[in-house]
Design an enzyme around this catalytic site. Structure first.
Site, short mmCIF file in Angstrom:
data_model
loop_
_atom_site.label_atom_id
_atom_site.label_comp_id
_atom_site.label_asym_id
_atom_site.label_seq_id
_atom_site.Cartn_x
_atom_site.Cartn_y
_atom_site.Cartn_z
N SER A 221 38.56 55.76 53.05
CA SER A 221 38.39 54.98 54.27
C SER A 221 39.39 55.39 55.34
O SER A 221 40.41 56.01 55.03
CB SER A 221 38.57 53.48 53.96
OG SER A 221 37.60 53.03 53.06
N GLU A 301 27.29 55.19 55.24
CA GLU A 301 27.62 53.77 55.11
C GLU A 301 28.80 53.35 55.98
O GLU A 301 29.87 53.01 55.46
CB GLU A 301 27.91 53.45 53.63
CG GLU A 301 26.74 53.70 52.71
CD GLU A 301 27.11 53.62 51.24
OE1 GLU A 301 28.31 53.41 50.95
OE2 GLU A 301 26.23 53.78 50.39
N GLY A 303 31.05 50.82 58.04
CA GLY A 303 31.26 49.38 58.08
C GLY A 303 32.36 49.07 59.07
O GLY A 303 32.13 48.48 60.14
N CYS A 375 54.99 31.59 53.25
CA CYS A 375 56.28 31.60 52.56
C CYS A 375 56.47 32.93 51.83
O CYS A 375 56.59 32.99 50.61
CB CYS A 375 56.35 30.44 51.59
SG CYS A 375 58.02 30.12 50.98
N GLU A 376 56.46 34.02 52.60
CA GLU A 376 56.65 35.38 52.09
C GLU A 376 57.34 36.21 53.16
O GLU A 376 56.92 36.20 54.32
CB GLU A 376 55.30 36.04 51.78
CG GLU A 376 54.50 35.39 50.68
CD GLU A 376 55.03 35.71 49.29
OE1 GLU A 376 55.83 36.67 49.17
OE2 GLU A 376 54.64 35.02 48.34
N TYR A 405 37.59 43.81 57.34
CA TYR A 405 38.47 43.57 56.19
C TYR A 405 39.52 42.50 56.42
O TYR A 405 40.39 42.32 55.57
CB TYR A 405 39.12 44.87 55.72
CG TYR A 405 38.10 45.89 55.28
CD1 TYR A 405 37.39 45.71 54.10
CD2 TYR A 405 37.81 46.99 56.07
CE1 TYR A 405 36.43 46.62 53.71
CE2 TYR A 405 36.85 47.90 55.69
CZ TYR A 405 36.16 47.71 54.50
OH TYR A 405 35.19 48.61 54.13
#
Length: 447
Positions: A221, A301, A303, A375-376, A405
Site C-alpha cells: 500500500s 483494487e 481504495g 491516556c497514551e 483507514y
C-alpha cells in the site's frame, strides 16, 4: 497560507480558504459544520470522491482498451465502507471488493449486485462463504489450501459453481511500511509462488464446484511507482502460461491489486490515475508479448486513492502546552478532542499527516505536535507541523487525507465514542454515519 493552490496537494479538491482565513468544503464553512455536527467529525467531500472514482473507471478503461482488453476497477471497501459509499461506488461504475461478512452485508444493504462484488479475506468463515455464494458474488479470492476445500464444499451444498482466484505471494518488496507490504513470503496472505501455487491450482481444478478465473496479487500500500507491479505482472503471467501448458486451461483474468499512494504531506507526489493506467497497461502488454500469451481481463483494487484525499477530520483544540525539549528545541503540544481512537495510523504505521487551523487567518510559525485526548503518550495525530503562535482553545484544526483507514480502523478506546461521517456536497451536508454515543456503548453491557 491563504493561497488556494497551497491546499491542493493534501486537502480535497473542493476545499478553499476565504478572505478571513476560514476554510470551506464544497461551499460550506467548516465553522458552520462544526456547529451543526460537532467535533471531532470525519468530513467527506463527496464530489471529490466521485471524481476520483470516475477517473479510475475512465482512465483504466481507456488504457486497457488500447491493448485489447478490459480492466475492471474494484473499490477496496476496507479503506472506508458505508452503505452510502457503496452506493456511490456502484453509481460511478466501479465494482466492490469486500473482505468480511460485515463488509458484504453493507454491500448487500446498498444493493450492489453480487456479480460486481469480489470477496477477500485470509480466513473466511463457512458462514461468510455461504453468504457470498448466496448473493452470487462474482469471485472469491482463495487464500489457503483449507479454503479451497471450504469454498468447494460450500458451493456443493449450494448447488453452485464458485468462481475463484488464487492469491499469490509474488515476492515483490514494495517500498512501503513493513505492516502494509503484502507480497513477500513471510506474511499471512496468499500462496507461495515457488512452493504452493502449483498444488493450489491442481486442487482447484480437481473440484468441479470451482471455476478458476486466474491469479491475484497485492504487493502493498501507499505505492508511488509502478516498478513493483511490473515484476508482479511478469510473474503472474508466467504462472498463467504454466497452467495453460500443464493443464490445458487458459485462465481468463488477472488481478494486479491496488495500493496506489496518495499525498499525505505537501511534499508527496503520487502518480495520477491516467499515468498509472498507462504504465500498467504497458507492463501487461509487454509481459504477455514476452510470454507469447493472450492478454487476460485485468482488474485493479484502488481504495485509499479514491476516498483518502476526499476525507478530512475536523477537531476542536482543547489545551495548548509549551514543552522545552532541550536547549535548542521547544515544541507546542496542541491537544484536540479526538486522537488515536479515530485515527490509529500514526501509532500503527508512523503515518504522517498535515493539518491547519481553519477557523481564522493565522500564519504558521511554531513547531507543533497535535495530540489526542487518550491516556497514551503515543496518542499523536500529527507528529510535526507548523501552527500559529497564538493557537488556542476552541480553534478548529482540519487534518487532511483521512478518508481511508481512519474510520475503518477506529475504536472506542477509553470509551470515547466514534465520530460521525459527514457527507459534504454543494447542495448540503448530512451524516453518512451518525455520531456514536455513550448510550450506544452501554447498550452492549450486560449487568
Amino acid at each position: 497560507m491563504n493561497d488556494q493552490a497551497a491546499l491542493t496537494p493534501v486537502f480535497s479538491r473542493n476545499t478553499h480558504r476565504g478572505a478571513d482565513g476560514s476554510m470551506s468544503i464544497a461551499g460550506h464553512d467548516v465553522r458552520d459544520l462544526a456547529r451543526e455536527f460537532g467535533t471531532p467529525a470525519y468530513l467527506v467531500d463527496v464530489d471529490d470522491a466521485r471524481s476520483r472514482a470516475r477517473e479510475y473507471r475512465d482512465e483504466f478503461a481507456r488504457a486497457f482498451e488500447g491493448i485489447g482488453t478490459v480492466c475492471d476497477v474494484f473499490y477496496a471497501g476496507k479503506a472506508f465502507l458505508s452503505v452510502a459509499m457503496a452506493k456511490l461506488v456502484r453509481e460511478e461504475g466501479l465494482h466492490l471488493d469486500v473482505c468480511s461478512g460485515g463488509e458484504l452485508a453493507v454491500a448487500i444493504r446498498a444493493g450492489v449486485p453480487g456479480e460486481l462484488i469480489g470477496m477477500h479475506g485470509n480466513n473466511k468463515s463457512v458462514a461468510e462463504i455461504d453468504a457470498a455464494l448466496a448473493h452470487g458474488v462474482g469471485r472469491i479470492v482463495v487464500d489457503s489450501f483449507e479454503e479451497i476445500e471450504r469454498v468447494a464444499d460450500a458451493a456443493a451444498r449450494a448447488g453452485a459453481t464458485a468462481k475463484v482466484m488464487l492469491r499469490v505471494k509474488t515476492g515483490v518488496e514494495a517500498h512501503t511500511h513493513e505492516f502494509i507490504a503484502t507480497a513477500h513470503e513471510d506474511q499471512k496472505f496468499g500462496f507461495g509462488l515457488e512452493t504452493q501455487v502449483g498444488e493450489a491450482v491442481r486442487r482447484v481444478l480437481a473440484r468441479e464446484e470451482l471455476q478458476l478465473l486466474g491469479f491475484h496479487s497485492h504487493i502493498g500500500s501507499q505505492i508511488f511507482e509502478s516498478d513493483g507491479f511490473a515484476v508482479a505482472a511478469e510473474r503472474l503471467i508466467g504462472l498463467q502460461l504454466a497452467v495453460a501448458k500443464e493443464h490445458g486451461v487458459t485462465l481468463p483474468e488477472l488481478d494486479l491489486g491496488g495500493g496506489f499512494g496518495i499525498a499525505y504531506l505537501p511534499s508527496d507526489v503520487p502518480l495520477a490515475p491516467s499515468v498509472m493506467a498507462d504504465q500498467l497497461a504497458s507492463i501487461v502488454q509487454k509481459a504477455c508479448t514476452a510470454a507469447g500469451t493472450e492478454i487476460p481481463r485485468i482488474s485493479i483494487e484502488p481504495g485509499r486513492s479514491v476516498i483518502g484525499p476526499a476525507g478530512m477530520t475536523l477537531y476542536t483544540v482543547g489545551t495548548v502546552k509549551q514543552v522545552v525539549v532541550d536547549d535548542e528545541l521547544s515544541r507546542t503540544y496542541v491537544a484536540v478532542d479526538g486522537g488515536m481512537s479515530d485515527n490509529p495510523r500514526p501509532v500503527l504505521y508512523d503515518a504522517e499527516y498535515h493539518c491547519e487551523v481553519v477557523n481564522r487567518s493565522a500564519e504558521p510559525a511554531t513547531q507543533s505536535r497535535v495530540v489526542g485526548k487518550h491516556c497514551e503518550s503515543g496518542d499523536i495525530v500529527v507528529r510535526d507541523v507548523l501552527l500559529p503562535n497564538d493557537i488556542r482553545a476552541d480553534d478548529l484544526v482540519l487534518v487532511a487525507a483521512t478518508g481511508a483507514y481512519c474510520r475503518s480502523l477506529s475504536s472506542t478506546y477509553n470509551h470515547v465514542p466514534r465520530p460521525p461521517v459527514i457527507a459534504v456536497e454543494e447542495a448540503g451536508a448530512r451524516p453518512w454515519i451518525r455520531r456514536e454515543t455513550i448510550e450506544d456503548l452501554l447498550l452492549l453491557e450486560s449487568e
